[in-house]
Scaffold this active site. Structure first.
Site, short mmCIF file in Angstrom:
data_model
loop_
_atom_site.label_atom_id
_atom_site.label_comp_id
_atom_site.label_asym_id
_atom_site.label_seq_id
_atom_site.Cartn_x
_atom_site.Cartn_y
_atom_site.Cartn_z
N GLY A 35 -9.59 22.92 -35.62
CA GLY A 35 -10.44 22.42 -36.70
C GLY A 35 -10.29 23.23 -37.97
O GLY A 35 -10.39 22.69 -39.08
N LEU A 36 -10.05 24.52 -37.84
CA LEU A 36 -9.86 25.35 -39.02
C LEU A 36 -8.61 24.92 -39.77
O LEU A 36 -8.58 24.87 -41.00
CB LEU A 36 -9.77 26.82 -38.62
CG LEU A 36 -10.99 27.39 -37.89
CD1 LEU A 36 -10.73 28.83 -37.48
CD2 LEU A 36 -12.23 27.28 -38.75
N ASP A 68 -14.29 36.93 -34.75
CA ASP A 68 -13.50 35.72 -34.99
C ASP A 68 -14.03 34.51 -34.24
O ASP A 68 -13.73 33.37 -34.60
CB ASP A 68 -12.04 35.95 -34.60
CG ASP A 68 -11.33 36.88 -35.57
OD1 ASP A 68 -11.87 37.04 -36.69
OD2 ASP A 68 -10.29 37.44 -35.21
N ASP A 96 0.80 -1.22 0.00
CA ASP A 96 0.00 0.00 0.00
C ASP A 96 0.83 1.28 0.00
O ASP A 96 0.30 2.37 0.18
CB ASP A 96 -0.94 0.02 1.21
CG ASP A 96 -2.18 -0.84 0.99
OD1 ASP A 96 -2.29 -1.43 -0.11
OD2 ASP A 96 -3.02 -0.94 1.89
#
Length: 532
Positions: A415-416, A280, A36
């Site tokens: 993503g762009l 934007d 432990d």
């Protein structure tokens, strides 16, 4: 207990270790078997602390179970006191040692050590890490705060205690710095910060403050309630994550301190708020987000996502069963079903069913989202070493709001870039099998593949196929259309950050028109239909 590959919370003795490691001049004697001692790695490897936690393990072995394990504990406690000379000691048992019922508290009292000894009873088979941390902090406060007395004179300014930050806490040190700066600007003096960097003597000064600031309810709410009952100290309910919550926090603190918040509110500004309103970032509006984590961060993230980012919450949940009520109340605001579970496989099922465009969660949800090809940002523990950055990166306050904005929006902004890569899909460097760069995908070798007829099954690749969507429209739920291979290929040409929405809309359109097969024409017909 449940056997699982991953777990959101470990046993409660690790929560106690977080309190002991956060404080100074405190030592924790843990009755535990040899195996432990793994918990040390959480602090030295994950948080990268330069020291081991102040914990002494009895480390009994199987052969010791036939002898006197109680004597082993007493010896370990005496030796720990002699070696470390702490100002206070905590004693308890791990989940394994709990089964042999040696009563560490009673054994420690029998030693008559000349320091306060706080026994911890942490039921490992019913409770988990955050509860263990909260119970340990409460027991330490209760044992060391002292009897009620007249408040010591201050320096003219209202005083508060800041409660909740611990070792191994997600951004706790940075959050603490941000909150202390805010309190200074409001005109409030910080009396004691606990448990982080607090000594037993500091806990004895807690009652000298007029009120308490609770940073993390999972850790500090139990102790704050006790301080309110015994010393008449009210405490804050607002967690300042996000611009709006930070404004509410400033007003709440100012009210408790008897000060005017308006001068500070008038001069505060946020780059995140300005950018969220700019041209934007208009593409953020309506992005579907799934949120899961500890209750404090999940509820706060849902508020920021909807009020400050313009997202749509499609899932909200927590693994903190002690705070299920708070999650259920928050879920009503966003008209979603609350998810209360500590089973990561169940969370994965809900994420795949919801098909969000962004996941906000723990390191578990990060792995789930990566496999599903969904952008993800971490907002809550449990986290890994990469979420303990060397830079200043709070989640709370105005600076924290900027950090949140950057952390959440950047995966969507990528993503762009992926869309531009898609325009050059025929190039050998940007072929269509290349995984999104920010998702950590490995590019596969470009291989020439024979053309397939329109009705052929799609070729098998190493990439995971997207999970079939369940139409969200109730009238479409019973209708499932089959995608043709050329339609699937056309769908892949759509930027990944809107691909899920395109799939859902197309399947919904097919269900409404009772179309058994989705073709390329169906895809574009659906696009025209929903663009009206």
């Amino acid at each position: 207990m449940q056997l699982t590959l991953w777990t959101y919370e470990v046993p409660p003795q690790v929560g106690a270790m977080r309190i002991a490691t956060a404080m100074k001049d405190v030592h924790y004697v843990l009755h535990a078997p040899q195996g432990d001692t793994y918990a040390d790695l959480l602090f030295t490897m994950i948080e990268r602390l330069p020291r081991r936690p102040p914990v002494t393990y009895t480390t009994f072995q199987a052969r010791d179970l036939g002898g006197d394990t109680a004597e082993l504990f007493k010896t370990a406690a005496k030796e720990a006191f002699a070696r470390f000379q702490p100002a206070a000691m905590m004693v308890g048992a791990s989940c394994t040692a709990e089964l042999i019922q040696d009563d560490p508290g009673g054994l420690a009292r029998a030693l008559e050590l000349p320091i306060p000894v706080v026994p911890l009873e942490l039921p490992s088979y019913q409770r988990k890490e955050n509860w263990g941390a909260a119970e340990t902090f409460y027991q330490m406060v209760r044992a060391l705060a002292g009897a009620k007395r007249e408040r010591a004179a201050g320096q003219g300014r209202p005083r508060c205690n800041v409660l909740g930050p611990t070792a191994l806490g997600y951004r706790h040190r940075d959050d603490l710095r941000e909150i202390c700066g805010l309190l200074e600007e409001i005109g409030v003096e910080v009396n004691v910060v606990a448990p982080l960097d607090a000594t037993p003597a500091d806990l004895g000064r807690l009652q000298d403050a007029e009120f308490n600031v609770v940073m993390y309810p999972e850790i500090a709410s139990v102790a704050a309630n006790w301080l309110q009952r015994n010393f008449g100290q009210p405490f804050t309910r607002t967690v300042p994550i996000g611009v709006n919550a930070t404004h509410d926090f400033i007003r709440e603190v100012a009210q408790l301190a008897g000060l005017d918040p308006e001068p500070l509110l008038a001069r505060t500004a946020s780059r995140a708020r300005w950018y969220a309103r700019s041209v934007d970032s208009t593409y953020l509006t309506g992005k579907r987000v799934f949120i899961f984590g500890d209750a404090t961060h999940a509820v706060a993230a849902a508020r920021v996502a909807t009020q400050e980012m313009g997202f749509t919450v499609v899932g909200l949940g927590t693994y903190s069963r002690e705070f299920a009520r708070e999650i259920r109340e928050a879920a009503k605001l966003y008209d979603v079903e609350p998810l209360i579970t500590d089973d990561y496989l169940e969370v994965e099922e809900h994420i795949l069913a919801a098909q969000p465009e962004l996941v906000l969660g723990t390191q578990m949800e990060r792995h789930i989202a990566k496999r599903a090809g969904i952008p993800c940002a971490v907002i809550s523990a449990p986290v890994h070493v990469q979420d303990f950055p060397a830079r200043y990166s709070p989640q709370m306050g105005f600076e924290g709001a900027c950090v949140l904005f950057d952390t959440w929006v950047h995966p969507l902004m990528m993503g762009l870039e992926e869309h531009l890569i898609g325009m050059f899909r025929g190039d050998s460097e940007f072929h269509e099998d290349a995984a999104p760069s920010h998702l950590g995908g490995v590019r596969r070798e470009l291989r020439a593949a024979p053309a397939q007829p329109a009705d052929a099954a799609p070729a098998e690749t190493d990439a995971p196929s997207p999970a079939p969507a369940t139409p969200s429209d109730p009238t479409a739920a019973a209708w499932v259309a089959t995608w043709q291979a050329d339609a699937e290929r056309e769908l892949k040409k759509i930027p990944f950050f809107v691909r899920g929405k395109a799939r859902r809309n197309t399947e919904r359109y097919a269900a409404e028109k009772q179309l058994a097969t989705i073709t390329v024409d169906t895809l574009y017909d659906a696009k025209a239909h929903f663009s009206r």
